[in-house]
Design an enzyme around this catalytic site. Structure first.
Site, PDB file in Angstrom:
ATOM      1  N   SER A 192       0.843  -1.211   0.000  1.00 21.19           N
ATOM      2  CA  SER A 192       0.000   0.000   0.000  1.00 21.19           C
ATOM      3  C   SER A 192       0.872   1.253   0.000  1.00 21.19           C
ATOM      4  O   SER A 192       1.954   1.268   0.577  1.00 21.19           O
ATOM      5  CB  SER A 192      -0.900  -0.003   1.246  1.00 21.19           C
ATOM      6  N   TYR A 237      -2.173  -0.658  11.008  1.00 20.91           N
ATOM      7  CA  TYR A 237      -2.426  -1.285   9.699  1.00 20.91           C
ATOM      8  C   TYR A 237      -1.288  -0.940   8.747  1.00 20.91           C
ATOM      9  O   TYR A 237      -0.684  -1.823   8.148  1.00 20.91           O
ATOM     10  CB  TYR A 237      -3.764  -0.799   9.113  1.00 20.91           C
ATOM     11  N   LYS A 243       1.976  -3.277   6.824  1.00 22.53           N
ATOM     12  CA  LYS A 243       2.375  -3.320   5.411  1.00 22.53           C
ATOM     13  C   LYS A 243       3.883  -3.101   5.289  1.00 22.53           C
ATOM     14  O   LYS A 243       4.579  -3.792   4.548  1.00 22.53           O
ATOM     15  CB  LYS A 243       1.621  -2.259   4.598  1.00 22.53           C
TER      16      LYS A 243
HETATM   17  C1  WQD Z   1      -9.897   8.919   1.106  1.00 18.51           C
HETATM   18  C2  WQD Z   1     -10.107  10.407   1.305  1.00 18.51           C
HETATM   19  C3  WQD Z   1     -10.443  11.037   3.592  1.00 18.51           C
HETATM   20  C4  WQD Z   1     -14.284   9.048   4.096  1.00 18.51           C
HETATM   21  C5  WQD Z   1      -7.018   4.091   3.334  1.00 18.51           C
HETATM   22  C6  WQD Z   1      -5.786   3.298   3.664  1.00 18.51           C
HETATM   23  C7  WQD Z   1      -5.231   2.705   2.407  1.00 18.51           C
HETATM   24  C8  WQD Z   1      -6.290   1.857   1.796  1.00 18.51           C
HETATM   25  C9  WQD Z   1      -7.502   2.724   1.435  1.00 18.51           C
HETATM   26  C10 WQD Z   1      -6.795  -0.420   2.395  1.00 18.51           C
HETATM   27  C11 WQD Z   1      -9.364  10.942   2.531  1.00 18.51           C
HETATM   28  C12 WQD Z   1     -11.682  11.336   2.754  1.00 18.51           C
HETATM   29  C13 WQD Z   1     -13.083   9.513   3.595  1.00 18.51           C
HETATM   30  C14 WQD Z   1     -15.332   9.964   4.366  1.00 18.51           C
HETATM   31  C15 WQD Z   1     -13.941  11.752   3.601  1.00 18.51           C
HETATM   32  N1  WQD Z   1      -6.672   0.844   2.738  1.00 18.51           N
HETATM   33  N2  WQD Z   1     -12.933  10.845   3.351  1.00 18.51           N
HETATM   34  N3  WQD Z   1     -15.124  11.281   4.111  1.00 18.51           N
HETATM   35  O1  WQD Z   1      -7.600   6.949   4.057  1.00 18.51           O
HETATM   36  O2  WQD Z   1      -6.801   7.496   1.678  1.00 18.51           O
HETATM   37  O3  WQD Z   1      -6.654   5.165   2.509  1.00 18.51           O
HETATM   38  O4  WQD Z   1      -7.972   3.293   2.656  1.00 18.51           O
HETATM   39  O5  WQD Z   1      -6.650  -0.976   1.373  1.00 18.51           O
HETATM   40  O6  WQD Z   1      -4.109   1.903   2.736  1.00 18.51           O
HETATM   41  O7  WQD Z   1      -4.814   4.143   4.216  1.00 18.51           O
HETATM   42  O8  WQD Z   1      -8.872   6.127   2.024  1.00 18.51           O
HETATM   43  O9  WQD Z   1     -11.239   6.229   1.351  1.00 18.51           O
HETATM   44  O10 WQD Z   1     -10.666   6.326   3.833  1.00 18.51           O
HETATM   45  O11 WQD Z   1     -10.177   8.290   2.359  1.00 18.51           O
HETATM   46  O12 WQD Z   1     -13.779  12.958   3.376  1.00 18.51           O
HETATM   47  O13 WQD Z   1     -16.464   9.611   4.846  1.00 18.51           O
HETATM   48  O14 WQD Z   1     -11.490  10.649   1.547  1.00 18.51           O
HETATM   49  O15 WQD Z   1     -10.197  12.104   4.504  1.00 18.51           O
HETATM   50  O16 WQD Z   1      -8.905  12.236   2.218  1.00 18.51           O
HETATM   51  P1  WQD Z   1      -7.451   6.553   2.628  1.00 18.51           P
HETATM   52  P2  WQD Z   1     -10.310   6.692   2.426  1.00 18.51           P
END
Ligand code: WQD
Length: 340
Positions: free
Chosen positions: A127, A152, A156
């Site tokens: 990741s 998490y 990785k």
């Molecule tokens: C994306 C963006 C949030 C939810 C994580 C892990 C990565 C992978 C994917 C597993 C961010 C914003 C989110 C919401 C929002 N994990 N957001 N409102 O955190 O980039 O990555 O998940 O495979 O390893 O680190 O993904 O989709 O949670 O967030 O504004 O209700 O959307 O702040 O900027 P993230 P995400």
């Protein structure tokens, strides 16, 4: 006889899409999954897409005795794609020991059996989280890894080191770590996709559930970042493009095209997209409105990350093909299909 590939976590989101692409390319797939975060119905959905029901064994890969018995039973494996892991950032903060136990022991059990049963090839689900908040963007595979933002993310990083050190000690083995950016979307048939159990942590499933009326409103976590529109930036890649990268990585190893025994590839689109741009793109692609509000930043989030995909493009001959609108439309079609 078709080359047999083990896909651990193969009933999961990325795993199931990868099984479809492997079968489309003539590989004989066997899935191991403990169904802790997926449903067995996915096997039939895969068959509906490809016409082939994958072989399936249900057990927990932290159980070394069962892993050993599996490798004894499937003695013709040519390669392993290892997806099986716990992956919720927030949950990992609350349950670090469960994450270290699950994500590290499954990998170590598999690699011990690779050595003992002479299965030489491994593709690992890594990741971009290993980069933390990069100092310089876009990130290349040479960008230094940083202190993980969560247990998490740390699993990785540690898994990458376990793989690196084991491949160095056992030169008959070779492996590729694919560093995913943000996998989203669903297969064009809408028969497989992301199945978050409970309240989604990730942006896209929460967004599509909001538009479907399951959630009242999408919270945008912060608009005070140092980005053009203030919301955080990520590199969102269609899960089918990501799945295809796994097939290319497997072929690189099976055909001995790898240049080092342990290689890393960034698997993203190379485009940084903000949360507010995601909303705009989704509304344009689907004609649906996304009820949303701006709230405070989420603890642990980084400001921005997106990939330099040159190495994967040139070395693997792979490039993400889907546009953001197409990708978000596929996520919406999947949501409409499952309705939950
Ligand atoms: C994306 C963006 C949030 C939810 C994580 C892990 C990565 C992978 C994917 C597993 C961010 C914003 C989110 C919401 C929002 N994990 N957001 N409102 O955190 O980039 O990555 O998940 O495979 O390893 O680190 O993904 O989709 O949670 O967030 O504004 O209700 O959307 O702040 O900027 P993230 P995400």
């Amino acid at each position: 006889m078709n080359k047999q590939i083990l896909v651990t976590g193969g009933t999961g989101f990325i795993g199931s899409h990868t099984v479809v692409e492997l079968q489309n390319n003539g590989y004989d797939v066997v899935i191991v999954d403990n169904l802790s975060n997926s449903k067995i119905e996915v096997l039939n959905q895969i068959k509906e897409i490809t016409g082939i029901l994958p072989k399936f064994e249900e057990f927990d890969l932290t159980d070394k005795v069962k892993v050993d018995a599996f490798f004894k039973k499937y003695s013709n494996l040519e390669a392993i794609i290892h997806f099986a892991a716990s992956k919720a950032v927030g949950e990992s903060v609350d349950k670090p020991l469960m994450y270290y136990n699950n994500n590290l022991n499954t990998l170590m059990n598999i690699m011990s059996c690779m050595i003992e049963y002479k299965v030489p090839n491994l593709v690992f689900s890594s990741s971009c989280t290993v980069y933390g908040q990069p100092d310089k963007l876009p990130v290349t595979e040479k960008t230094p890894r940083k202190e993980a933002e969560s247990p998490y993310g740390n699993t990785k990083t540690i898994c990458e080191d376990i793989i690196r050190d084991t491949l160095n000690a056992y030169p008959e083995l070779k492996g590729i770590a694919l560093r995913y950016f943000n996998p989203i979307g669903a297969h064009e048939t809408a028969k497989i996709g992301e199945l978050p159990l409970g309240v989604p942590n990730n942006l896209i499933p929460f967004l599509t559930q909001t538009v479907a009326g399951i959630r009242p409103e999408l919270s945008v976590f912060g608009d005070d970042y140092n980005t053009p529109d203030g919301s955080a930036i990520r590199d969102y890649i269609h899960v089918v493009d990501l799945a295809k990268a796994h097939v290319v990585a497997i072929e690189r190893l099976l055909n001995d095209k790898n240049k080092e025994n342990c290689e890393y590839f960034n698997v993203g689109t190379g485009n940084g997209v903000s949360v507010l741009e995601i909303i705009e793109s989704f509304e344009r692609a689907t004609g649906e409105k996304v009820p949303h509000k701006i709230v405070a930043r989420r603890v642990g989030d980084i400001e921005q990350i997106y990939a330099d995909t040159t190495f994967a493009n040139e070395e693997l001959g792979w490039k993400a093909e889907s546009t953001l609108d197409e990708t978000l439309l596929s996520a919406w079609k999947w949501q409409e299909n499952i309705g939950e």
